[in-house]
Every structure is written in structure tokens, then in C-alpha cells.
Design a protein around this motif. Structure first.
Motif, mmCIF file in Angstrom:
data_model
loop_
_atom_site.group_PDB
_atom_site.id
_atom_site.type_symbol
_atom_site.label_atom_id
_atom_site.label_comp_id
_atom_site.label_asym_id
_atom_site.label_seq_id
_atom_site.Cartn_x
_atom_site.Cartn_y
_atom_site.Cartn_z
ATOM 1 N N ARG A 103 0.860 -1.190 0.000
ATOM 2 C CA ARG A 103 0.000 0.000 0.000
ATOM 3 C C ARG A 103 0.896 1.240 0.000
ATOM 4 N NH1 ARG A 103 -2.521 3.897 3.102
ATOM 5 N NH2 ARG A 103 -4.807 3.958 3.044
ATOM 6 N N TYR A 104 0.558 2.193 -0.892
ATOM 7 C CA TYR A 104 1.273 3.476 -0.833
ATOM 8 C C TYR A 104 0.309 4.603 -1.224
ATOM 9 C CZ TYR A 104 1.952 2.535 -5.886
ATOM 10 O OH TYR A 104 1.771 2.234 -7.201
ATOM 11 N N PRO A 105 0.506 5.784 -0.659
ATOM 12 C CA PRO A 105 -0.428 6.892 -0.888
ATOM 13 C C PRO A 105 -0.238 7.522 -2.273
ATOM 14 C CG PRO A 105 1.359 7.622 0.513
ATOM 15 C CD PRO A 105 1.564 6.152 0.302
ATOM 16 N N ILE A 106 -1.306 8.155 -2.747
ATOM 17 C CA ILE A 106 -1.286 8.868 -4.030
ATOM 18 C C ILE A 106 -1.671 10.328 -3.753
ATOM 19 C CG2 ILE A 106 -2.314 9.025 -6.339
ATOM 20 C CD1 ILE A 106 -0.706 6.491 -5.992
ATOM 21 N N SER A 107 -0.914 11.256 -4.331
ATOM 22 C CA SER A 107 -1.239 12.677 -4.131
ATOM 23 C C SER A 107 -2.545 13.005 -4.859
ATOM 24 C CB SER A 107 -0.113 13.566 -4.680
ATOM 25 O OG SER A 107 -0.039 13.423 -6.095
ATOM 26 N N GLU A 108 -3.164 14.119 -4.460
ATOM 27 C CA GLU A 108 -4.435 14.520 -5.085
ATOM 28 C C GLU A 108 -4.246 14.709 -6.594
ATOM 29 O OE1 GLU A 108 -7.997 17.827 -4.502
ATOM 30 O OE2 GLU A 108 -6.307 17.767 -3.111
ATOM 31 N N GLU A 109 -3.107 15.282 -6.972
ATOM 32 C CA GLU A 109 -2.837 15.506 -8.393
ATOM 33 C C GLU A 109 -2.612 14.190 -9.146
ATOM 34 O OE1 GLU A 109 -0.927 16.860 -5.942
ATOM 35 O OE2 GLU A 109 -2.062 18.764 -5.851
ATOM 36 N N GLY A 110 -2.132 13.195 -8.413
ATOM 37 C CA GLY A 110 -1.812 11.921 -9.060
ATOM 38 C C GLY A 110 -2.990 10.958 -9.172
#
Length: 584
Positions: free
Chosen positions: A38-45
Motif C-alpha cells: 500500500r502506498y499513498p497517491i497525491s491529489e494531483e496523481g
């Protein structure tokens, strides 16, 4: 240094398809699919991550569609299941929810898909219905295909296997099993799966030994381990000892000899030792099964379950579409009879395209003839198609789930209207065909003599008759022990129906699963049944047993059975009296 000798391991699973095979293991591995982080995604991504997921779905869908296109037309069952999976790739519950999870949680597509598929699995597993539970497998298999494209895992290519092996897998999807080459794959075993799973359905259609639901077989087996797959009893033996190997070689040879003997003798007349003739018919669902009807020397079709065409088309078929299918079956089997059972939907067979009132207990609701009487325009369309097909061969009409005289009178009125329409349309048809009813509700048993006044034959449907008389859902494991073909109540009800048919001089047959089990045959013969309809694959075995029985003896035998009060006592009595024939 020599490798240490491996110990024999015996695992018990679920029989997927009968037969015995011995060979080397070929471990089907999907390494990489389960190694997800699991890894986070930025809002732009987020938009890019959603596109990555959509692209993976598209690649998986295209790959799946290519497999469907590569199949031969005679692999109808596999094709139907693969097409079901094709729809699941864009299912809102899976596809839409995964996109929504990427947006709301701002996480990578792999983790979102894994999270959503787990939620769906938990939701389905809370349902009591074993069939619905088994659909979890379909969701998992589709998720796995998409996941493989997301993580870049190497796909297994069963079609590329070039040696004689036994497949060992966590699970095999319909897409996987459709690639099996029968001359190379001896059999298969899986961690997952069950009789109601699509993998189980395909195992039977491939007719290769299979054991499923073994739990952790993929952790117990290594490539090239020697395996014994006993699909008859649902047993897998890993690295068998020498004595076990010799024993199973003998069992396999004996089984193959029995199958060859059955096939060789299947065309012999089904006549008892004292000269009583039995008529063995086939139950079918698809036109393609006519080949099996012929191969197994059935005397015709005693039950054509017509609802499966409605399910396959995903809409109500036209009169012309129905007529063409029915005509094809009739012409292929003429002069043998084809018995068309009219539409039997709702209950355990629901048309997904039909909107209606949701019922709390569909088995006791608007199903079968009740639905047809409620929707006469659909009923008339089917009746007209059957009457038109009847002009091309030997045809019988069978109405399911009749519970009272009023219903059969209404059915005959609708048949009359169908005849009038056909006359006005100046179509070729035959209205003089036998009309029968299914006896599958206790009320029909009680008033069988009254019903016999209005029809030409009875067909006993034991599957539902047991369910309704014992007040059990036959798919509910909690009460499955009560579903017994040797229940004294059932045997006495069958006797009542046979007696009523004989008294009113109408024909009688049995088309439930009870008819295809050799254990039941002495009882059914003793009760006076002379026509049985069953899965066509069961006919050679029943034929062989008929030829070893004496009808007079079965009548005397049943006189004792009728007086017994426990199913277990009856079963023991059958085995005690006919054990030598049954063991053969």
C-alpha cells in the motif's frame, strides 16, 4: 548427496469430476500477484492512478475476449462462463467501487482493488446460499486477472504446457481451464472450488479427474511430485508409497474397464432378467446435449429444461427463436420423443433482465406455471413454438409445478388460444401431442387421480417433491441431512402417484435426480415405474443394473420397504438385498 525420501500425504477434498489419474505434478504459480504494498497517491496523481487501473482492466478484458474468440463452438459451457466473467470486469461493485476507493482513500490501484475484492468476499460469505457463496470465486478470478496487469506478474500459459502432467493450483479460472489440452493434462487439483463453482462445472464437461477444495494443496506439492487424483472419492495422494501406487493402478484399470464395458453394452435393451422392459430417457438443458443423448443410447428426452435458453439470451426470446431451437432438437432425435417442460423460472433460476416484485421466499412464490399464468403472452409464445416444432417429430408437452385442477384447466385454455392464433397465422403445427404435468408438490400427490382426468401423463420431479414435502431448502447445508431419496414419506408418495396413474390408465415417468441413482432402482422398479429420465451420462450404469434385476423380486422387496419408517433402515435393506449387484 541423495534427496531424502518424501513421505506419503493423503488429502481429502471435494470430487470435481470422476475418474482416477496418476502422474507428475505441474504447479501453476502466479508469483507476484500477492506481493502487493500500500502506498499513498497525491491529489494531483489520482487521475493518473485511475487511468492506470482502467488500462489494466482493458488489457485484462482484451486478453479474456481473445480467449473466448479462440474457443471452438462446441465448448459452449466454457464459453458461457467466460462471457459471464467478461461482464464482471466492468461490474459496478468491483470496477466502480475500486475507482471510488482510489479517489476517496488516495491509495494505489493495487491496494484499492484488493480492498474492494475483500469487502465483496466478506459480503458474499455472509449469505447462506451456497450458490451465491461460490460466485465469490468469480469475483476473485476477475480481480486476479486485473491485478496481474497492474503488478506486471507473468501469466501462466496452460496452453503452452507440452508434457503429460496433473495441474496443481490455488484455483483455476474458466479462462485457465478453457486452455487445457486433454491429450496432455491428465487431471487437476485446487485449493479452492466446489461442486457449484464454475471450475467444478467445467471439470465435469472436460471429463478429466479433478479434486477441489483441498485448502492448501499448493503448499504441500512440489513440481514433479507423483500424485494420485481420485475424483471418485475426492482424494489426493502426494508421493504415494509403492503399495498405494500398485493399489491405485489396479483401481484405475478396473475403473477404465468398467467405463469401457458400460459404453460397449449401453446399446443393449434395458430388459430385466424376467423380461420386463425399462425405458431410459435423458434430461437435457441445451441443444448441444443431443450428442450425449445419442451416445448413451437414451430412448429420447424425458425432460428438456427450456428455461436455459431464456437465461442465455438475456431477454425473452421470440417465437421464431424458440421454434428454431425446438425444431432442431426434435429433428435430431426423431422418431424418439422430446418432452418440453415449459418455462420454470424464479425459485433458484432467476432471469436477470426481468423486473418484478422481490419475494422473500421465491421457492414458494411466483415460479414455473404460476409465472406463466400471470404472464400469458410469454406462455403463449412458448406454447406456439412447441406446437410448431411438434410438426417435425415426436413431441410431448410438460407443465411444471401444478398444485391444483384449476391450474391445469387454465393451462389448457391458453393452449387453446395458442392453437387459434396458429390457425389464423396459417402456420404449420401439430396440436395432437401428449400433455403431462410434473408431480412435485404434495397437494398434486394427494389429488393425483383428479389431475389424471385432465392429462395424458405424469412426470414425478423428486428434486422439488422432497424439498416441499420435507419443508427444507435443498441447498441449505444446515438441513441437507433431511434431503434423502429413501425417506419413507417420499417412497409412499411415489407409490400413490404410480397407483393413481395406473388406475386412470395414463403414462407415468420419473425425471428427478432420484431416477439416475442405481441405489434407488430396485425401489422404483418395485413401485411399478417403467420409464425413468436422468442425466444421459447415468444411463449406461442404470441400463446395466436393469439387466441384472428381476422385476418380480423388486415388487416383493418394495412390499417390505413400504412398511419401514426410517430412511437409514431402507438404505441398509437395499444394500443388504442388492449389495452384490451394486458393488459390481
Amino acid at each position: 548427496m541423495a534427496e531424502p525420501e518424501k513421505n506419503q500425504i493423503v488429502l481429502k477434498g471435494i470430487s470435481g469430476a470422476p475418474g482416477i489419474c496418476i502422474g507428475k505434478a505441474y504447479l501453476v504459480d502466479r508469483e507476484g500477484v500477492d506481493l502487493i504494498k500500500r502506498y499513498p497517491i497525491s491529489e494531483e496523481g489520482v487521475p493518473a492512478e485511475i487511468n492506470r487501473f482502467k488500462n489494466a482492466v482493458k488489457r485484462a478484458t482484451d486478453e479474456h475476449a481473445a480467449i473466448i474468440d479462440s474457443l471452438h463452438n462446441d465448448l459452449r459451457e466454457q464459453m458461457d462462463i467466460l462471457e459471464t466473467h467478461l461482464v464482471l470486469f466492468k461490474d459496478k461493485m468491483l470496477y466502480g467501487k475500486t475507482i471510488e476507493t482510489i479517489k476517496t482513500d488516495r491509495i494505489n490501484a493495487e491496494w484499492a482493488l484488493k480492498k474492494v475484492s475483500r469487502q465483496i468476499r466478506r459480503m458474499f460469505m455472509k449469505v447462506n446460499d451456497p450458490y451465491l457463496k461460490s460466485r465469490v470465486t468469480d469475483i476473485a478470478q476477475v480481480s486476479e486477472q486485473v491485478m496481474r496487469h497492474l503488478v506486471g506478474a507473468q501469466d501462466i500459459r496452460i496452453s503452452d504446457i507440452n508434457k503429460r502432467v496433473i495441474l496443481v493450483a490455488h484455483d483455476l479460472s474458466p479462462a485457465d481451464t478453457s486452455q487445457i489440452q486433454l491429450e496432455l493434462i491428465k487431471g487437476f487439483v485446487t485449493d479452492r472450488g466446489g461442486k457449484d463453482s464454475h471450475t467444478g462445472i467445467i471439470a465435469k464437461s472436460l471429463a478429466i479427474p479433478a479434486v477441489m477444495g483441498l485448502g492448501n494443496v499448493t503448499h504441500c506439492v512440489e513440481n514433479d511430485d507423483i500424485l494420485i487424483v481420485d475424483g471418485n472419492s475426492g482424494v489426493l495422494i502426494i508421493n504415494p508409497e509403492e503399495d498405494t501406487l500398485f493399489s491405485y493402478e489396479a483401481r484405475r484399470a478396473n475403473y477404465e474397464h468398467q467405463q469401457a464395458s458400460l459404453a460397449r453394452d449401453s446399446h443393449l435393451p434395458a430388459v430385466t432378467l424376467d423380461g420386463v422392459k425399462m425405458r431410459l430417457m435423458a434430461n437435457i438443458e441445451l441443444v448441444e446435449e443431443v450428442v450425449s443423448v445419442r451416445d448413451n443410447a437414451a430412448k429420447g428426452v424425458g425432460l428438456f429444461r427450456t428455461e436455459f435458453l431464456y437465461i442465455d439470451l438475456k431477454r425473452f426470446p421470440s417465437e421464431e427463436e424458440l421454434f428454431e431451437k425446438y425444431k432442431e432438437v426434435v429433428e435430431l432425435l426423431t422418431p424418439k420423443p422430446v418432452t418440453f417442460r415449459t418455462l420454470d423460472i424464479n425459485g433458484d433460476k432467476v432471469l436477470p433482465y426481468m423486473k418484478g416484485v422481490e419475494e422473500e421466499n421465491p421457492a414458494l412464490g411466483l415460479r414455473a406455471v404460476r409465472f406463466c399464468l400471470k404472464r400469458p403472452e410469454i406462455f403463449i409464445t412458448q406454447i406456439k413454438a412447441i406446437l410448431r416444432a411438434a410438426a417435425f417429430g415426436n413431441t410431448r408437452l410438460l407443465i411444471p409445478m401444478i398444485s391444483c385442477v384449476d391450474e391445469i384447466i387454465k393451462v389448457k385454455e391458453i393452449i387453446g388460444k395458442a392453437v387459434e392464433e396458429l390457425k389464423k397465422e396459417q402456420k404449420v403445427f401439430n396440436q395432437d401431442i401428449p400433455l403431462g404435468i410434473m408431480i412435485e408438490i404434495p397437494s398434486a400427490v394427494i389429488i393425483a387421480e383428479d389431475l389424471a382426468e385432465h392429462v395424458d401423463f405424469f412426470s414425478i420431479g423428486t428434486n422439488d417433491l422432497i424439498q416441499y414435502s420435507m419443508a427444507i431448502d435443498r441447498r441449505n447445508r444446515q438441513v441437507a441431512h433431511l434431503y434423502h431419496t429413501m425417506n419413507p414419506a417420499l417412497i409412499r408418495m411415489v407409490k400413490m402417484v404410480v397407483d393413481a396413474a395406473n388406475k386412470k390408465n395414463i403414462e407415468i415417468t420419473m425425471c428427478g435426480e432420484m431416477a439416475g441413482d442405481p441405489l434407488n432402482l430396485p425401489i422404483l422398479m418395485g413401485l411399478g415405474l417403467r420409464e425413468l429420465s436422468m442425466n444421459s451420462m447415468s444411463i449406461p450404469l442404470i441400463n446395466q443394473m436393469v439387466r441384472r434385476l428381476n422385476a418380480v423380486d423388486t415388487r416383493a422387496f418394495v412390499e417390505k420397504v413400504i412398511k419401514m419408517g426410517k430412511a437409514s433402515d431402507i438404505e441398509a435393506f437395499v444394500k443388504e438385498t442388492y449389495g452384490n449387484i451394486l458393488s459390481d
